[in-house]
Scaffold this active site. Structure first.
Site, PDB file in Angstrom:
ATOM      1  N   HIS A  94       0.874  -1.183   0.000  1.00  0.00           N
ATOM      2  CA  HIS A  94       0.000   0.000   0.000  1.00  0.00           C
ATOM      3  C   HIS A  94       0.911   1.233   0.000  1.00  0.00           C
ATOM      4  CE1 HIS A  94      -2.810   2.958   1.751  1.00  0.00           C
ATOM      5  NE2 HIS A  94      -3.802   2.138   1.460  1.00  0.00           N
TER       6      HIS A  94
ATOM      7  N   ASP B  20       3.216  -4.266   7.999  1.00  0.00           N
ATOM      8  CA  ASP B  20       1.971  -3.525   7.831  1.00  0.00           C
ATOM      9  C   ASP B  20       0.821  -4.496   8.092  1.00  0.00           C
ATOM     10  OD1 ASP B  20      -0.356  -2.391   6.892  1.00  0.00           O
ATOM     11  OD2 ASP B  20       0.443  -1.836   4.926  1.00  0.00           O
TER      12      ASP B  20
ATOM     13  N   GLN C 194      -4.384  -4.852   6.910  1.00  0.00           N
ATOM     14  CA  GLN C 194      -5.374  -5.750   6.310  1.00  0.00           C
ATOM     15  C   GLN C 194      -5.400  -7.126   6.959  1.00  0.00           C
ATOM     16  OE1 GLN C 194      -7.633  -4.863   4.173  1.00  0.00           O
ATOM     17  NE2 GLN C 194      -6.848  -2.843   3.629  1.00  0.00           N
TER      18      GLN C 194
ATOM     19  N   LYS D 154     -10.407  -0.125  10.516  1.00  0.00           N
ATOM     20  CA  LYS D 154     -10.650  -1.281   9.655  1.00  0.00           C
ATOM     21  C   LYS D 154     -11.085  -2.496  10.481  1.00  0.00           C
ATOM     22  CE  LYS D 154      -7.205   0.001   6.144  1.00  0.00           C
ATOM     23  NZ  LYS D 154      -8.006   0.726   5.158  1.00  0.00           N
TER      24      LYS D 154
ATOM     25  N   CYS E 204      -4.725   2.690  -3.589  1.00  0.00           N
ATOM     26  CA  CYS E 204      -3.454   3.130  -2.991  1.00  0.00           C
ATOM     27  C   CYS E 204      -2.350   2.113  -3.242  1.00  0.00           C
ATOM     28  CB  CYS E 204      -3.591   3.378  -1.487  1.00  0.00           C
ATOM     29  SG  CYS E 204      -4.707   4.714  -1.111  1.00  0.00           S
TER      30      CYS E 204
END
Lengths: 125, 411
Positions: B122, B199, B202, B225, B369
């Site tokens: 991302h 990261d 997600q 999220k 993104c």
């Protein structure tokens, strides 16, 4: 709401591909990018005696951008440069008529912004 | 199996109508909706004990501070951190990664060093590293996915070397859906002494995460999220890394003493939390974590695999009838999170999502993104549908209907 797009009239213009393509030796050309999605449109104008006599566009763009560009390029043919310079975003949205959400209005106005740029490019010549 | 109807009832927004249809919300990879439990926790905080934290000696300030620090402990336990001081509250994953870039990487990297990262990252785990390179003279080295959209472990090992000072890796791609083997990625990176930044934007909402067994140095995620309010997220910093970081932002709350010319810093995590923090957000995040844990991260994961399997079956069938339809990412539902990105040759994704919106189905279209990934794959923008614990097969049916309608109208 967006409920009214993609109806018969819209699809007819979209599928007609009116004024989509390139012309030989345009007087002026302008590229415009939609900052929201990165779509890009190129507008070509042929100008004689301070009037647009032909207009064509190309590019990778959504149906709203393309359909609006077909309508706008049809509209500007035969118009004087002075008249075209007076056109506002509101005039264009009124011309396009389709009921568009705010984000889709930017798609519809892509060709208009290219037109503004083309007229500026012509004045600089 | 999850009781989706019971879960749905906790989310007031899912009861609304959009364009004269029941809302089908399939844009969860962008942000999730919030249950009443979280909304009430935030509401209660403001109604009963709102005050600024870590200062003032009145009852409300004490209660607010205690709630804020309890939220930090909840996050620490949820991620499997050793200590709560390893948790720094931030606005979101983007801010967390920028914190690492500014407070750590700019200080420790130099010309000739390499940052190894995936082309699927991302922008929030890519642009900050570009900036670090511009400022330090280090350079970016990219990993590319296999044809199936999976991690290429041999290529990764070949690219690791003694110049690799930092490996930035997402645990799950927001476009491909691929779940990456971060534990193995971290352990290989360690052999070369490279620092690892994961990261988790997600992955954290959708599966059990344990930073200790993962062994990473930094781990970032966003609350919004995973049912929490917008504007709250966290950065995990491994205990022995904390003293290698300079402050990210300076000002109030992060200092010990200030004179006319100089200042000294508070201990971590406060050293990295300048200014009044998002206390209500932290309270909401802790409540969201409790909500998810009551249902069970394993149950959520299994539910999403079931829904993904159902969606993949549809797309695979639809592709036989409409070869212009393409999907991205692995074919195995157990190797991906609950999202599918797709596109039609000759059909603009904005038109597809607009037609779906007319039927009340919310999906995202664009580059998500992740422009470098789209460029590498040689494709334009895509559509992305993403589900969560409150989505079921009926929602996928609505998606399918819209996708087929789009191709009927426009192709």
């Amino acid at each position: 709401m967006s409920d009214q797009i993609y109806r018969e009239q819209f699809m007819e213009i979209f599928k007609s591909n009116a004024n989509f393509g390139q012309m030989d030796s345009p007087t002026v050309t302008a590229d415009q990018v939609n900052p929201i999605c990165g779509d890009k449109m190129t507008l070509q104008l042929k100008i004689e005696n301070n009037k647009v006599v032909d207009a064509k566009f190309t590019g990778v763009a959504c149906a709203v951008s393309k359909t609006s560009a077909s309508i706008i390029t049809d509209e500007i043919k035969g118009k004087s440069l002075d008249d075209l310079k007076k056109l506002t975003e509101q005039d264009m949205l009124a011309l396009i008529k389709f009921d568009l959400t705010l984000s889709r209005q930017q798609c519809a106005l892509l060709c208009y912004h290219a037109l503004k740029k083309a007229l500026e490019n012509y004045d600089k010549k | 199996m999850l009781d989706v109807q019971k879960i749905k009832a906790d989310f007031p927004i899912l009861g609304r109508r959009v364009n004269e249809h029941d809302l089908v919300y399939l844009d969860n990879a962008a942000t999730t909706q919030k249950p009443l439990q979280v909304l009430n926790a935030v509401d209660d905080y403001y109604k009963t004990c709102n005050a600024n934290v870590h200062r003032g000696s009145h009852t409300l300030a004490d209660e607010a501070t205690s709630l804020y620090e309890k939220s930090r402990e909840t996050v620490a336990r949820f991620l499997g951190a050793q200590k709560s001081e390893e948790i720094i509250f931030v606005r979101n994953t983007t801010e967390a990664i920028n914190l690492v870039a500014y407070a750590y990487a700019q200080k420790h990297l130099q010309t000739g060093d390499e940052i190894l990262l995936g082309i699927w990252e991302h922008h929030s785990n890519l642009v900050p590293w570009q900036q670090v390179c511009l400022k330090t003279g280090a350079r970016l080295v990219y990993m590319y996915p296999t044809k199936e959209g999976l991690f290429d472990f041999n290529a990764y090992k070949a690219k690791l070397n003694k110049r690799t000072k930092l490996v930035a890796a997402t645990q799950a791609s927001n476009v491909l859906g691929t779940i990456f083997p971060v534990t193995e990625i971290v352990s290989e990176a360690k052999k070369f002494g490279a620092v690892t930044v994961i990261d988790g934007a997600q992955s954290t909402p959708h599966m059990s995460v344990n930073v200790k067994s993962m062994g990473c140095d930094f781990f970032a995620f966003s609350g919004h999220k995973m049912l929490a309010p917008m504007g709250i997220g966290a950065l995990y910093v491994k205990l022995d890394m904390l003293d290698k970081l300079d402050p990210f932002m300076t000002g109030g709350a992060m200092i010990l003493e200030v004179d006319e010319q100089n200042a000294t810093w508070e201990n971590p995590p406060y050293k990295f939390e300048a200014g009044t923090p998002n206390v209500s957000g932290a309270v909401g995040l802790a409540r969201a974590i409790q909500y998810l844990q009551e249902i069970g991260m394993g149950n959520i994961r299994n539910h999403e695999i079931e829904v993904t399997k159902y969606a993949l079956e549809f797309f695979n069938k639809a592709r036989i009838a409409a070869p212009a339809l393409n999907i991205l990412g692995p074919i195995d539902p157990t190797q991906r999170t609950g999202l599918i990105s797709f596109y039609y040759n000759g059909l603009h994704p904005h038109d597809v999502s607009a037609i779906l919106d007319q039927q009340g189905v919310a999906i995202r279209s664009g580059f998500h993104c992740a422009m470098p990934l789209h460029l590498k794959l040689g494709i334009g923008p895509t559509c992305r549908a993403s589900w969560y614990l409150y989505n079921d097969k009926k929602d996928i049916d609505a998606l399918m209907e819209g996708v087929l309608e789009a191709s009927r109208l426009l192709l």
